[in-house]
Design an enzyme around this catalytic site. Structure first.
Site, PDB file in Angstrom:
ATOM      1  N   HIS A  74       4.004 -15.557  -1.650  1.00 57.16           N
ATOM      2  CA  HIS A  74       2.943 -16.257  -2.391  1.00 57.16           C
ATOM      3  C   HIS A  74       3.267 -16.229  -3.881  1.00 57.16           C
ATOM      4  CE1 HIS A  74      -0.586 -16.211   0.716  1.00 57.16           C
ATOM      5  NE2 HIS A  74       0.540 -16.655   1.220  1.00 57.16           N
ATOM      6  N   TYR A  80      -9.885 -15.188  -4.418  1.00 56.19           N
ATOM      7  CA  TYR A  80     -10.783 -14.118  -4.865  1.00 56.19           C
ATOM      8  C   TYR A  80     -11.995 -14.811  -5.490  1.00 56.19           C
ATOM      9  CZ  TYR A  80      -7.134 -10.526  -4.359  1.00 56.19           C
ATOM     10  OH  TYR A  80      -6.183  -9.656  -3.860  1.00 56.19           O
ATOM     11  N   PRO A  86      -9.672  -1.728  -2.935  1.00 54.43           N
ATOM     12  CA  PRO A  86      -8.645  -2.665  -2.473  1.00 54.43           C
ATOM     13  C   PRO A  86      -8.539  -3.971  -3.267  1.00 54.43           C
ATOM     14  CG  PRO A  86     -10.482  -2.575  -0.915  1.00 54.43           C
ATOM     15  CD  PRO A  86     -10.752  -1.536  -1.944  1.00 54.43           C
ATOM     16  N   LYS A 140      -3.387  -2.668  -4.309  1.00 56.48           N
ATOM     17  CA  LYS A 140      -2.400  -1.733  -4.867  1.00 56.48           C
ATOM     18  C   LYS A 140      -2.116  -0.493  -4.030  1.00 56.48           C
ATOM     19  CE  LYS A 140      -1.083  -3.797  -8.406  1.00 56.48           C
ATOM     20  NZ  LYS A 140      -0.158  -4.693  -7.807  1.00 56.48           N
ATOM     21  N   TYR A 184      -0.795  -7.655 -10.946  1.00 60.01           N
ATOM     22  CA  TYR A 184      -0.945  -7.964  -9.519  1.00 60.01           C
ATOM     23  C   TYR A 184       0.430  -8.046  -8.843  1.00 60.01           C
ATOM     24  CZ  TYR A 184      -3.144  -9.924  -5.324  1.00 60.01           C
ATOM     25  OH  TYR A 184      -3.603 -10.120  -4.043  1.00 60.01           O
TER      26      TYR A 184
END
Ligand code: RFL
Ligand code: PHB
Length: 390
Positions: A72, A201, A294, A298, A383
């Site tokens: 991704h 998200y 979560p 990570k 990220y």
């Protein structure tokens, strides 16, 4: 029984450590309370960051990941009426992979069996001894009910958040920090093709929602719910309605596809750090030393990063050079605190509450991250993950 490194816990941290040590010619025994099948089937993490993928590939465990994992380039950030794509590759030149922890665990265990790694499953009464000497040991009761002692040069606690290792560091030397968040996640797995190419998200006044995935036919979703939520109060219809509302079904023609729910559970959200990550001949790695909520994806990646530092440190220590082992705790904690901050930041930005001031700050922050290259690059760098040993 005697070995060089006694590893407590056969999760990803423990099994990966045994792999890296074996590659350096160091012998280990892995002790685990659960069965091999139970550990392999626990549904957990879904996202691997760049350095985790690089490491697995470098040690020869990247074949199935390359075939079946899905690279991704970024994520979508969303709030009512808006959806923005952040392209990590464009922003920071790094990406992430969708490849479930269940699959990583299977690959690690297959490689362990191929090299005849010693495992002892289904043990109880695990206790750590003589950690301040150079003859530490672990005692346990085996699956047949017999008392056993494993002597080692070094003990590594990879036994997650409920294991005994972190508590074996004496109170006089350990320091802990923690936060319990005032919400949990209801996580579901569903037999339905993802309705998105990359993770979404979503901030919503009803609560956060996340659209993730495991494959082209299996989707993973999470909904923010109050702490102590009884999963039985969430019927299939309530879950799909909640996801549709929070993920913006109908917004700009986007539709959420639904399917059969095959797993559902409620997960609490915690941040926790214990330091130091070494005491005498005991070293801690992964969830045994730290927990993150979560939202930043990570936890697994941090466990891998700890072990990537620890394996060469233990190899050198057992060959007489203590420098890397002495530096391990400080080096690992640098990344731990970075990820602790990032996970807390993502969590507090995305989870709604009743405070109107917080709501405006969250929306302002989301708008900034989505519209400023500097804001987006900060999220992307964290990220997609900093290099091991940054
Ligand atoms: P684990 O995987 O918990 O393994 C610890 C092992 O130790 C065993 N054990 C003992 N063994 C012997 N004696 C004892 N007394 C023992 N007590 C316990 C346990 O049975 C277990 O097998 O820790 P490890 O190896 O440090 O790995 C950490 C990761 O599993 C964890 O950080 C991630 O799963 C967190 N996490 C996520 N991380 C990500 O990077 N990306 C994600 O997308 C992500 N999603 C998640 C997650 C964790 C979740 N949980 C905890 C339910 C989603 C979920 C739902
Ligand atoms: C998951 O797919 O399980 C997942 C993905 C991203 C997260 C957390 C969990 O931030």
């Amino acid at each position: 029984m005697r070995t060089q490194v006694a590893i407590v816990g056969a999760g990803p941290a423990g099994v990966l450590l045994s792999h890296l040590l074996a590659a350096d010619g160091i012998e280990s025994v892995v002790l685990e309370t659960r069965s091999e099948e139970y550990v392999a089937s626990r549904i957990r993490a879904g996202i691997l960051e760049q350095s985790t993928v690089d490491l697995l590939t470098d040690i020869g465990l990247g074949d199935r990941l390359a075939r079946e994992g899905d690279q991704h380039h970024g994520i979508y950030l969303q709030w009512p009426g808006e959806r923005h794509h952040l392209d990590f590759v464009d922003l920071v030149g790094r990406s992430v992979w969708v490849y479930g922890q269940t699959e990583v665990q299977k690959d690690l265990v297959a490689a362990a069996h191929a090299r005849s790694q010693a495992f002892v499953y289904e043990i109880s009464d695990t206790a750590l001894h003589d950690l301040e000497t150079d003859r530490p040991s672990v005692t346990y009761t085996d699956a047949n009910g017999a008392s056993q002692r494993l002597e080692a040069d070094v003990v590594v606690g990879c036994d997650g958040s409920f294991g005994p290792s972190r508590g074996a560091v004496p109170e006089r030397v350990r320091r802990t920090w923690g936060r319990t968040y005032p919400y949990s996640w209801l996580g579901i797995l569903a037999d339905v093709a993802p309705s998105t190419d990359e993770l979404i998200y979503a901030w919503h006044p009803d609560g956060f929602a996340l659209h993730s995935m495991r494959s082209s036919s299996v989707s993973r979703f999470y909904l923010q719910v109050p702490n102590d939520t009884d999963v039985a109060t969430w019927s299939d219809d309530r879950i799909w309605d909640g996801l549709a509302t929070r993920l913006g079904h109908g917004q700009d023609g986007w539709e959420l596809a639904t399917g059969t729910i095959t797993d559902r559970s409620v997960l609490p959200m915690r941040s926790f750090v214990q330091q130091p990550m070494r005491h005498g001949r005991l070293f801690l790695a992964g969830d045994a030393a730290h927990l993150v909520p979560p939202t930043g994806a990570k936890g697994l990646n941090l466990a891998v990063a700890d072990v990537a530092l620890l394996a060469p440190a233990l190899t050198a220590l057992l060959k007489g050079d203590a420098a890397l082992a002495d530096a391990y705790s400080d080096a690992a904690l640098r990344r731990v605190w970075r990820c602790t901050h990032f996970s807390w930041w993502m969590t507090t930005m995305l989870h709604s509450n009743d405070d109107p001031f917080d709501r405006e700050l969250q929306l302002s922050q989301l708008r900034w991250v989505a519209s400023s290259r500097a804001g987006a690059a900060g999220l992307a760098e964290n990220y997609a993950g900093l290099p091991i040993g940054f």
